[in-house]
Structure formats: structure tokens, C-alpha cells
Design a protein around this motif. Structure first.
Motif, PDB file in Angstrom:
ATOM      1  N   ALA A 201       0.831  -1.214   0.000  1.00 23.26           N
ATOM      2  CA  ALA A 201       0.000   0.000   0.000  1.00 23.26           C
ATOM      3  C   ALA A 201       0.859   1.255   0.000  1.00 23.26           C
ATOM      4  O   ALA A 201       1.874   1.332   0.690  1.00 23.26           O
ATOM      5  CB  ALA A 201      -0.922   0.001   1.215  1.00 23.26           C
ATOM      6  N   GLU A 202       0.474   2.225  -0.782  1.00 21.43           N
ATOM      7  CA  GLU A 202       1.095   3.541  -0.797  1.00 21.43           C
ATOM      8  C   GLU A 202       0.004   4.568  -0.510  1.00 21.43           C
ATOM      9  O   GLU A 202      -0.899   4.773  -1.315  1.00 21.43           O
ATOM     10  CB  GLU A 202       1.755   3.834  -2.152  1.00 21.43           C
ATOM     11  N   ARG A 203       0.094   5.164   0.651  1.00 18.33           N
ATOM     12  CA  ARG A 203      -0.957   6.105   1.065  1.00 18.33           C
ATOM     13  C   ARG A 203      -0.953   7.334   0.176  1.00 18.33           C
ATOM     14  O   ARG A 203       0.081   7.951  -0.056  1.00 18.33           O
ATOM     15  CB  ARG A 203      -0.733   6.532   2.523  1.00 18.33           C
ATOM     16  N   ARG A 204      -2.129   7.668  -0.337  1.00 19.55           N
ATOM     17  CA  ARG A 204      -2.259   8.858  -1.160  1.00 19.55           C
ATOM     18  C   ARG A 204      -2.360  10.098  -0.282  1.00 19.55           C
ATOM     19  O   ARG A 204      -3.008  10.070   0.760  1.00 19.55           O
ATOM     20  CB  ARG A 204      -3.496   8.747  -2.058  1.00 19.55           C
ATOM     21  N   LYS A 205      -1.750  11.174  -0.726  1.00 20.72           N
ATOM     22  CA  LYS A 205      -1.792  12.412   0.035  1.00 20.72           C
ATOM     23  C   LYS A 205      -3.144  13.090  -0.147  1.00 20.72           C
ATOM     24  O   LYS A 205      -3.719  13.076  -1.239  1.00 20.72           O
ATOM     25  CB  LYS A 205      -0.669  13.355  -0.418  1.00 20.72           C
ATOM     26  N   THR A 206      -3.612  13.678   0.927  1.00 21.49           N
ATOM     27  CA  THR A 206      -4.866  14.414   0.862  1.00 21.49           C
ATOM     28  C   THR A 206      -4.640  15.753   0.166  1.00 21.49           C
ATOM     29  O   THR A 206      -3.506  16.226   0.063  1.00 21.49           O
ATOM     30  CB  THR A 206      -5.419  14.649   2.276  1.00 21.49           C
ATOM     31  N   PRO A 207      -5.713  16.404  -0.329  1.00 22.28           N
ATOM     32  CA  PRO A 207      -5.546  17.723  -0.963  1.00 22.28           C
ATOM     33  C   PRO A 207      -4.880  18.735  -0.041  1.00 22.28           C
ATOM     34  O   PRO A 207      -4.089  19.574  -0.502  1.00 22.28           O
ATOM     35  CB  PRO A 207      -6.988  18.124  -1.303  1.00 22.28           C
ATOM     36  N   ASN A 208      -5.195  18.689   1.264  1.00 16.48           N
ATOM     37  CA  ASN A 208      -4.557  19.617   2.201  1.00 16.48           C
ATOM     38  C   ASN A 208      -3.055  19.372   2.302  1.00 16.48           C
ATOM     39  O   ASN A 208      -2.255  20.315   2.377  1.00 16.48           O
ATOM     40  CB  ASN A 208      -5.191  19.481   3.591  1.00 16.48           C
ATOM     41  N   GLU A 209      -2.658  18.099   2.302  1.00 19.45           N
ATOM     42  CA  GLU A 209      -1.232  17.777   2.362  1.00 19.45           C
ATOM     43  C   GLU A 209      -0.511  18.232   1.098  1.00 19.45           C
ATOM     44  O   GLU A 209       0.618  18.734   1.166  1.00 19.45           O
ATOM     45  CB  GLU A 209      -1.042  16.273   2.563  1.00 19.45           C
ATOM     46  N   ILE A 210      -1.165  18.062  -0.058  1.00 18.13           N
ATOM     47  CA  ILE A 210      -0.554  18.506  -1.315  1.00 18.13           C
ATOM     48  C   ILE A 210      -0.391  20.024  -1.324  1.00 18.13           C
ATOM     49  O   ILE A 210       0.664  20.558  -1.715  1.00 18.13           O
ATOM     50  CB  ILE A 210      -1.410  18.041  -2.512  1.00 18.13           C
ATOM     51  N   ALA A 211      -1.438  20.741  -0.883  1.00 18.13           N
ATOM     52  CA  ALA A 211      -1.362  22.207  -0.840  1.00 18.13           C
ATOM     53  C   ALA A 211      -0.282  22.673   0.130  1.00 18.13           C
ATOM     54  O   ALA A 211       0.473  23.610  -0.167  1.00 18.13           O
ATOM     55  CB  ALA A 211      -2.728  22.775  -0.437  1.00 18.13           C
ATOM     56  N   LEU A 212      -0.184  22.003   1.291  1.00 26.81           N
ATOM     57  CA  LEU A 212       0.834  22.382   2.265  1.00 26.81           C
ATOM     58  C   LEU A 212       2.238  22.118   1.726  1.00 26.81           C
ATOM     59  O   LEU A 212       3.155  22.912   1.944  1.00 26.81           O
ATOM     60  CB  LEU A 212       0.609  21.596   3.558  1.00 26.81           C
ATOM     61  N   GLU A 213       2.407  21.015   1.005  1.00 26.50           N
ATOM     62  CA  GLU A 213       3.727  20.704   0.429  1.00 26.50           C
ATOM     63  C   GLU A 213       4.128  21.740  -0.611  1.00 26.50           C
ATOM     64  O   GLU A 213       5.285  22.173  -0.654  1.00 26.50           O
ATOM     65  CB  GLU A 213       3.698  19.312  -0.190  1.00 26.50           C
ATOM     66  N   ILE A 214       3.162  22.145  -1.437  1.00 31.19           N
ATOM     67  CA  ILE A 214       3.451  23.177  -2.444  1.00 31.19           C
ATOM     68  C   ILE A 214       3.831  24.488  -1.765  1.00 31.19           C
ATOM     69  O   ILE A 214       4.773  25.185  -2.170  1.00 31.19           O
ATOM     70  CB  ILE A 214       2.237  23.372  -3.374  1.00 31.19           C
ATOM     71  N   LEU A 215       3.113  24.839  -0.686  1.00 31.23           N
ATOM     72  CA  LEU A 215       3.409  26.072   0.044  1.00 31.23           C
ATOM     73  C   LEU A 215       4.809  26.019   0.656  1.00 31.23           C
ATOM     74  O   LEU A 215       5.575  26.992   0.578  1.00 31.23           O
ATOM     75  CB  LEU A 215       2.356  26.285   1.132  1.00 31.23           C
ATOM     76  N   LEU A 216       5.161  24.887   1.253  1.00 28.20           N
ATOM     77  CA  LEU A 216       6.480  24.748   1.875  1.00 28.20           C
ATOM     78  C   LEU A 216       7.592  24.837   0.836  1.00 28.20           C
ATOM     79  O   LEU A 216       8.640  25.448   1.073  1.00 28.20           O
ATOM     80  CB  LEU A 216       6.561  23.427   2.635  1.00 28.20           C
ATOM     81  N   ILE A 217       7.374  24.215  -0.321  1.00 23.55           N
ATOM     82  CA  ILE A 217       8.381  24.282  -1.385  1.00 23.55           C
ATOM     83  C   ILE A 217       8.544  25.713  -1.876  1.00 23.55           C
ATOM     84  O   ILE A 217       9.669  26.198  -2.093  1.00 23.55           O
ATOM     85  CB  ILE A 217       7.991  23.344  -2.547  1.00 23.55           C
ATOM     86  N   ALA A 218       7.419  26.426  -2.033  1.00 21.66           N
ATOM     87  CA  ALA A 218       7.492  27.817  -2.482  1.00 21.66           C
ATOM     88  C   ALA A 218       8.205  28.700  -1.454  1.00 21.66           C
ATOM     89  O   ALA A 218       9.072  29.514  -1.801  1.00 21.66           O
ATOM     90  CB  ALA A 218       6.084  28.353  -2.755  1.00 21.66           C
ATOM     91  N   LEU A 219       7.867  28.524  -0.172  1.00 22.07           N
ATOM     92  CA  LEU A 219       8.526  29.315   0.869  1.00 22.07           C
ATOM     93  C   LEU A 219      10.013  28.988   0.960  1.00 22.07           C
ATOM     94  O   LEU A 219      10.841  29.882   1.192  1.00 22.07           O
ATOM     95  CB  LEU A 219       7.844  29.053   2.215  1.00 22.07           C
ATOM     96  N   THR A 220      10.339  27.716   0.773  1.00 19.50           N
ATOM     97  CA  THR A 220      11.753  27.319   0.796  1.00 19.50           C
ATOM     98  C   THR A 220      12.513  27.961  -0.360  1.00 19.50           C
ATOM     99  O   THR A 220      13.647  28.429  -0.196  1.00 19.50           O
ATOM    100  CB  THR A 220      11.866  25.785   0.715  1.00 19.50           C
ATOM    101  N   ALA A 221      11.901  27.989  -1.544  1.00 21.34           N
ATOM    102  CA  ALA A 221      12.541  28.620  -2.707  1.00 21.34           C
ATOM    103  C   ALA A 221      12.755  30.114  -2.464  1.00 21.34           C
ATOM    104  O   ALA A 221      13.821  30.666  -2.781  1.00 21.34           O
ATOM    105  CB  ALA A 221      11.692  28.394  -3.955  1.00 21.34           C
ATOM    106  N   VAL A 222      11.743  30.781  -1.891  1.00 24.51           N
ATOM    107  CA  VAL A 222      11.892  32.216  -1.593  1.00 24.51           C
ATOM    108  C   VAL A 222      12.992  32.438  -0.565  1.00 24.51           C
ATOM    109  O   VAL A 222      13.821  33.352  -0.689  1.00 24.51           O
ATOM    110  CB  VAL A 222      10.542  32.778  -1.078  1.00 24.51           C
ATOM    111  N   PHE A 223      13.034  31.595   0.459  1.00 24.11           N
ATOM    112  CA  PHE A 223      14.062  31.713   1.493  1.00 24.11           C
ATOM    113  C   PHE A 223      15.455  31.528   0.901  1.00 24.11           C
ATOM    114  O   PHE A 223      16.390  32.287   1.221  1.00 24.11           O
ATOM    115  CB  PHE A 223      13.805  30.671   2.580  1.00 24.11           C
ATOM    116  N   LEU A 224      15.624  30.550   0.011  1.00 24.91           N
ATOM    117  CA  LEU A 224      16.927  30.328  -0.615  1.00 24.91           C
ATOM    118  C   LEU A 224      17.323  31.520  -1.483  1.00 24.91           C
ATOM    119  O   LEU A 224      18.510  31.906  -1.525  1.00 24.91           O
ATOM    120  CB  LEU A 224      16.877  29.057  -1.464  1.00 24.91           C
TER     121      LEU A 224
END
Length: 242
Positions: A201-224
Motif C-alpha cells: 500500500a502507498e498512502r495517497r496524500k490528501t488535498p490539504n497535504e498537497i497544498a501544504l507541500e506546495i506552500l512549503l516548497i514555495a517558501l523554501t525557494a523564496v528563502f533560498l
């Protein structure tokens, strides 16, 4: 669950391999930052500024703590899945079964291992015996304990005819006796399918988890981007004021 926690702690350290962190880009960058600040910490130990050593050490500690906690949470989730699969595998035990030659309680029987039962075989099961495989009750009625499969402690009635005739291998007959017809060959039972599903089994990410991951990646890119431009901006300011 001390054993599960101990294994998760060991796995969280093994997951520090950068090749395994590629699946989580945010934690990958945090770990790279931890490596760089740790190097800076050891370099600062040989400098005259004690404050710099304390600062680099404090930052390194929190970065490594974040990475380890993330790895531990992931390892704990994986460990619970493996433990569930192991529990199901223990329920799938090979037991001795009475294979009948006819659909009758008085029919001659032969003792064979449950692993040799095939689809269509008739089996007699008495009280306090484990049902050897998936099947359908063709004669009699009995109370069956299905806690090993469903987790429900209350026994259920399984009888021939109707929609309560199906039984699952690994469950236990509590009272009375029944004759079942095996409906699944070895390797195709309910427990086999459950074990396969849990292990793969591979647990699918919920829409909230996907949105949070995108936000974290964007904030990380801005921070870098901000960190990368800090030296250039400070150098330009110094040259202008000079």
C-alpha cells in the motif's frame, strides 16, 4: 510499543542518506542546511569568536532535530503497516483439517494440512478449531470468533444458506460444528490479499497535504533566493558606503 519505537528511531537515522531524502525536497534542503551549519560550527571552534560557535551549534541542533523528527514520523507510520502485515501473517497458520469425502457429518474424513486444501474441498470443523481456509458453510451452523480478522470480539453466527454462510480462514469456531466448502486456493485467500495490500500500500496524500507541500516548497525557494542574494546586497552596500 517499545520495539516499534526503537526500530523507528534506527530507521530515522538510516533515512539521513541524501539519496533517500530526495522524495521530500523540503527535508532534503533542511538536511543540507544542517550539514553546512555543522561544518561551519566545527570551523568556528578554531576561531576566536565564541559567539559564532554557539550560534552555528544552536542552528545545527535545530535543523538536525527537524530532519530526525520528520524521518521518525515517517518510519513510525511504515512500521505500523509492517506490524499489521506481520499480525495478519501470524493469523495465516497451517492447521490440520478434516477433509470429507461427502457432504455429511458422518462421512469418512482424512487429516491433511490446510495448505493442501483446494477449491471445492469439503472440510469438517468442530468447536474450538480454526477454520483452515476461506469457504462457505454448506451444512450446519456455528458461532465464529472473527476477532483475528475484523477486531470485533463478539462472535457471529455462520450457517448454511442465506448471506451468512461465508467464513474466513484463520477465524475460530466457538460452538457447534459445520461443514464448509473451500472457495479459494492457497495464495488467493482473504488473508493473502490483505497481506499483499498492506505490504504494497502507498498512502495517497490528501488535498490539504498537497497544498501544504506546495506552500512549503514555495517558501523554501523564496528563502533560498533571499539567502543567496544577502551577500551580494551587503557587499554592494559596503562598497557604496565606502
Amino acid at each position: 510499543e517499545p520495539k516499534l519505537i526503537r526500530e523507528s528511531l534506527i530507521s530515522s537515522v538510516l533515512k539521513l542518506d541524501l539519496r533517500r531524502q530526495k522524495e521530500n525536497p523540503v527535508m532534503l534542503l533542511v538536511e543540507i542546511g544542517g550539514i553546512l551549519t555543522t561544518i561551519s560550527f566545527f570551523v568556528s571552534l578554531f576561531s576566536a569568536k565564541v559567539e559564532s560557535s554557539f550560534f552555528f551549534g544552536f542552528i545545527s541542533f535545530w535543523l538536525w532535530l527537524i530532519v530526525l523528527f520528520s524521518n521518525f514520523a515517517e518510519s513510525l507510520s511504515e512500521g505500523r503497516g509492517k506490524a499489521r502485515a506481520a499480525s495478519l501473517r501470524q493469523s495465516k497458520t497451517s492447521v490440520s483439517s478434516r477433509k470429507l469425502t461427502a457432504e455429511s457429518f458422518d462421512a469418512p474424513s482424512v487429516e491433511i494440512p490446510s495448505s493442501e486444501l483446494r477449491k471445492g474441498d469439503l472440510v469438517l470443523i468442530r468447536a474450538n478449531e480454526i477454520i483452515p481456509g476461506d469457504g462457505e458453510v454448506v451444512k450446519g451452523a456455528a458461532l465464529v470468533n472473527e476477532a483475528a480478522i475484523t477486531g470485533e470480539s463478539a462472535p457471529v453466527v455462520r450457517e448454511s444458506g442465506g448471506d451468512r454462510s461465508a467464513v474466513t480462514g484463520g477465524t475460530t469456531v466457538i460452538a457447534n460444528e459445520i461443514i464448509i466448502r473451500i472457495t479459494a486456493d492457497p495464495g488467493q485467500t482473504f488473508l493473502d490479499r490483505m497481506i499483499s495490500m498492506v505490504e504494497g500500500a502507498e498512502r495517497r496524500k490528501t488535498p490539504n497535504e498537497i497544498a501544504l507541500e506546495i506552500l512549503l516548497i514555495a517558501l523554501t525557494a523564496v528563502f533560498l533566493a533571499v539567502v543567496a542574494s544577502t551577500y551580494a546586497v551587503s557587499a554592494y552596500s559596503a562598497s557604496s558606503s565606502g
